[in-house]
Design an enzyme around this catalytic site. Structure first.
Site, PDB file in Angstrom:
ATOM      1  N   ASN A   1       0.807  -1.221   0.145  1.00  0.00           N
ATOM      2  CA  ASN A   1       0.017  -0.023  -0.082  1.00  0.00           C
ATOM      3  C   ASN A   1       0.731   1.249  -0.061  1.00  0.00           C
ATOM      4  O   ASN A   1       1.553   1.582   1.145  1.00  0.00           O
ATOM      5  CB  ASN A   1      -0.863  -0.128   1.298  1.00  0.00           C
ATOM      6  CG  ASN A   1      -1.824   1.249   1.188  1.00  0.00           C
ATOM      7  OD1 ASN A   1      -2.057   1.947   0.243  1.00  0.00           O
ATOM      8  ND2 ASN A   1      -2.383   1.566   2.449  1.00  0.00           N
ATOM      9  N   TRP A   2       0.999   1.927  -1.095  1.00  0.00           N
ATOM     10  CA  TRP A   2       1.843   2.973  -1.369  1.00  0.00           C
ATOM     11  C   TRP A   2       1.153   4.373  -0.639  1.00  0.00           C
ATOM     12  O   TRP A   2       2.185   5.226  -0.322  1.00  0.00           O
ATOM     13  CB  TRP A   2       2.069   3.239  -2.825  1.00  0.00           C
ATOM     14  CG  TRP A   2       2.838   2.320  -3.682  1.00  0.00           C
ATOM     15  CD1 TRP A   2       3.023   1.037  -3.037  1.00  0.00           C
ATOM     16  CD2 TRP A   2       3.201   2.412  -4.820  1.00  0.00           C
ATOM     17  NE1 TRP A   2       3.744   0.273  -4.114  1.00  0.00           N
ATOM     18  CE2 TRP A   2       3.814   0.996  -5.344  1.00  0.00           C
ATOM     19  CE3 TRP A   2       3.343   3.439  -5.750  1.00  0.00           C
ATOM     20  CZ2 TRP A   2       4.449   0.777  -6.635  1.00  0.00           C
ATOM     21  CZ3 TRP A   2       3.899   3.074  -7.098  1.00  0.00           C
ATOM     22  CH2 TRP A   2       4.257   1.831  -7.494  1.00  0.00           C
ATOM     23  N   LYS A   3      -0.071   4.525  -0.212  1.00  0.00           N
ATOM     24  CA  LYS A   3      -0.520   5.514   0.234  1.00  0.00           C
ATOM     25  C   LYS A   3      -0.285   6.648  -0.650  1.00  0.00           C
ATOM     26  O   LYS A   3      -0.383   6.514  -1.666  1.00  0.00           O
ATOM     27  CB  LYS A   3      -0.189   5.772   1.950  1.00  0.00           C
ATOM     28  CG  LYS A   3      -0.155   4.511   2.565  1.00  0.00           C
ATOM     29  CD  LYS A   3       0.064   4.604   4.065  1.00  0.00           C
ATOM     30  CE  LYS A   3       0.126   3.223   4.846  1.00  0.00           C
ATOM     31  NZ  LYS A   3       0.043   3.362   6.317  1.00  0.00           N
TER      32      LYS A   3
ATOM     33  N   HIS B   1      -9.493   0.883   5.474  1.00  0.00           N
ATOM     34  CA  HIS B   1      -8.111   1.230   5.922  1.00  0.00           C
ATOM     35  C   HIS B   1      -8.242   2.075   7.166  1.00  0.00           C
ATOM     36  O   HIS B   1      -8.913   2.955   7.212  1.00  0.00           O
ATOM     37  CB  HIS B   1      -7.104   1.410   5.003  1.00  0.00           C
ATOM     38  CG  HIS B   1      -5.620   1.611   5.610  1.00  0.00           C
ATOM     39  ND1 HIS B   1      -5.402   2.658   6.178  1.00  0.00           N
ATOM     40  CD2 HIS B   1      -4.601   0.850   5.194  1.00  0.00           C
ATOM     41  CE1 HIS B   1      -3.885   2.278   6.606  1.00  0.00           C
ATOM     42  NE2 HIS B   1      -3.586   1.276   5.906  1.00  0.00           N
TER      43      HIS B   1
ATOM     44  N   GLU C   1      -6.596   4.501   8.052  1.00  0.00           N
ATOM     45  CA  GLU C   1      -6.829   5.740   7.914  1.00  0.00           C
ATOM     46  C   GLU C   1      -7.904   6.340   7.385  1.00  0.00           C
ATOM     47  O   GLU C   1      -8.047   7.584   7.627  1.00  0.00           O
ATOM     48  CB  GLU C   1      -5.417   5.959   7.207  1.00  0.00           C
ATOM     49  CG  GLU C   1      -4.015   5.746   7.760  1.00  0.00           C
ATOM     50  CD  GLU C   1      -2.856   5.686   6.903  1.00  0.00           C
ATOM     51  OE1 GLU C   1      -1.682   5.289   7.543  1.00  0.00           O
ATOM     52  OE2 GLU C   1      -3.238   5.544   5.567  1.00  0.00           O
TER      53      GLU C   1
ATOM     54  N   GLU D   1      -4.831  -5.068  10.924  1.00  0.00           N
ATOM     55  CA  GLU D   1      -3.752  -3.951  10.933  1.00  0.00           C
ATOM     56  C   GLU D   1      -4.175  -3.440  12.232  1.00  0.00           C
ATOM     57  O   GLU D   1      -4.982  -2.426  12.390  1.00  0.00           O
ATOM     58  CB  GLU D   1      -3.909  -3.068   9.755  1.00  0.00           C
ATOM     59  CG  GLU D   1      -5.335  -2.775   9.391  1.00  0.00           C
ATOM     60  CD  GLU D   1      -5.311  -1.450   8.471  1.00  0.00           C
ATOM     61  OE1 GLU D   1      -4.344  -0.680   8.019  1.00  0.00           O
ATOM     62  OE2 GLU D   1      -6.422  -0.627   8.515  1.00  0.00           O
TER      63      GLU D   1
ATOM     64  N   GLY E   1       2.832   2.609  11.186  1.00  0.00           N
ATOM     65  CA  GLY E   1       3.683   4.001  11.059  1.00  0.00           C
ATOM     66  C   GLY E   1       4.085   4.279  12.379  1.00  0.00           C
ATOM     67  O   GLY E   1       4.728   5.432  12.358  1.00  0.00           O
TER      68      GLY E   1
ATOM     69  N   SER F   1       3.543  -1.680  10.388  1.00  0.00           N
ATOM     70  CA  SER F   1       5.005  -1.661  10.267  1.00  0.00           C
ATOM     71  C   SER F   1       5.669  -2.835   9.994  1.00  0.00           C
ATOM     72  O   SER F   1       6.611  -3.258  10.614  1.00  0.00           O
ATOM     73  CB  SER F   1       5.480  -1.153  11.931  1.00  0.00           C
ATOM     74  OG  SER F   1       5.000   0.136  11.898  1.00  0.00           O
TER      75      SER F   1
ATOM     76  N   GLY G   1       3.211  -1.042   4.576  1.00  0.00           N
ATOM     77  CA  GLY G   1       3.175   0.152   4.166  1.00  0.00           C
ATOM     78  C   GLY G   1       4.504   0.879   3.678  1.00  0.00           C
ATOM     79  O   GLY G   1       4.783   0.571   2.430  1.00  0.00           O
ATOM     80  N   GLY G   2       4.962   1.696   4.277  1.00  0.00           N
ATOM     81  CA  GLY G   2       6.345   2.337   3.838  1.00  0.00           C
ATOM     82  C   GLY G   2       7.191   1.350   3.246  1.00  0.00           C
ATOM     83  O   GLY G   2       8.173   1.934   2.598  1.00  0.00           O
TER      84      GLY G   2
END
Length: 251
Positions: A9-11, A95, A97, A167, A173, A213, A234-235
């Protein structure tokens, strides 16, 4: 046997040129012997480009969100037919967020799930508790509510196109991470609840991912657990070296 799924997931990251660079790197390094099914979720602006770059590869393409209507006066929103024509086969729904920052309700998330399934998109439905909810002993009740409400009126046959991503919000994050044992405990509950909703066959075949994470250092321990079928990354999915290392941990 459930095939491991690693989704990136590149966000809100990567311009068109950066998307091209990352995907060319990934497609060079991932071949038919890849130990996992791989899906990437770039931002909306990069979907059509990504679809062209991924054509002929085994890497799937996901959108990070979808609205619950085919068309209309919904400024800034994207429908499932638009995603399908752009080349998507997957979409992420619910998600944390979207829930926390944009106030998405369980009812809206459910509408999005059904809308996506109606248009033959595979859905990654995200569930998970906050730090405060976990500390209050509410993990089980929160995740159960999100799962059952998100899948309300979804049929058994449709459920075959749903992947669940657990999640824990407190681990997204933050650099924190659930232990493999903590994650496995919730994954076991999710599989049990899928059985209650749809029967043992669906429960056994549904893939349940861990997200929060995820790194090359912790992914192997997570994926070694019986009920953790992959990762929503994610990141680390923004870096080809890190993402490929996580994919490699599925071996």
């Amino acid at each position: 046997m459930r095939k491991t799924l690693i989704a990136g997931n590149w966000k809100m990251n990567k311009t068109l040129s950066q998307t091209e660079g990352l995907l060319r790197n990934l497609t060079r390094r991932l071949d038919s012997d890849c130990p996992a099914e791989v899906v990437v979720a770039p931002p909306f602006t990069s979907l059509a480009l990504a679809a062209s770059l991924l054509k002929g590869t085994d890497i799937g393409l996901a959108a990070q969100n979808v609205f619950a209507e085919d068309a209309g006066a919904y400024t800034g929103e994207i429908s499932a037919p638009m995603l399908v024509e752009a080349g998507c086969g997957w979409v992420i729904v619910g998600h944390s967020e979207r829930r926390r920052q944009f106030g998405e309700s369980e009812a809206l998330i459910n509408r999005k799930v059904k809308h996506a399934l109606d248009h033959n998109l595979k859905v990654i439905l995200c569930v998970g508790e906050t730090d405060a909810e976990r500390n209050a002993g509410q993990t089980e009740s929160v995740v159960h509510l999100q799962l059952t409400e998100g899948l309300k009126d979804v049929t058994s046959s449709e459920a075959g196109n749903v992947v669940i991503a657990y999640e824990p919000v407190w681990a997204i994050g933050t650099g924190k991470n659930a232990t493999p044992q903590q994650a496995e405990q919730v994954h076991c509950l999710i599989r049990k609840w899928m059985g209650e909703l749809y029967g043992p066959s669906v429960a056994e075949t549904t893939r349940v991912l861990y997200g929060g994470s995820v790194t090359p250092e912790n992914s192997r321990g997570m994926l070694a657990e019986d009920n953790i079928d992959g990762a929503l990354v994610g990141g680390a999915s923004l870096d080809a070296d890190l993402f490929c290392a996580i994919i490699g941990s599925a071996e």
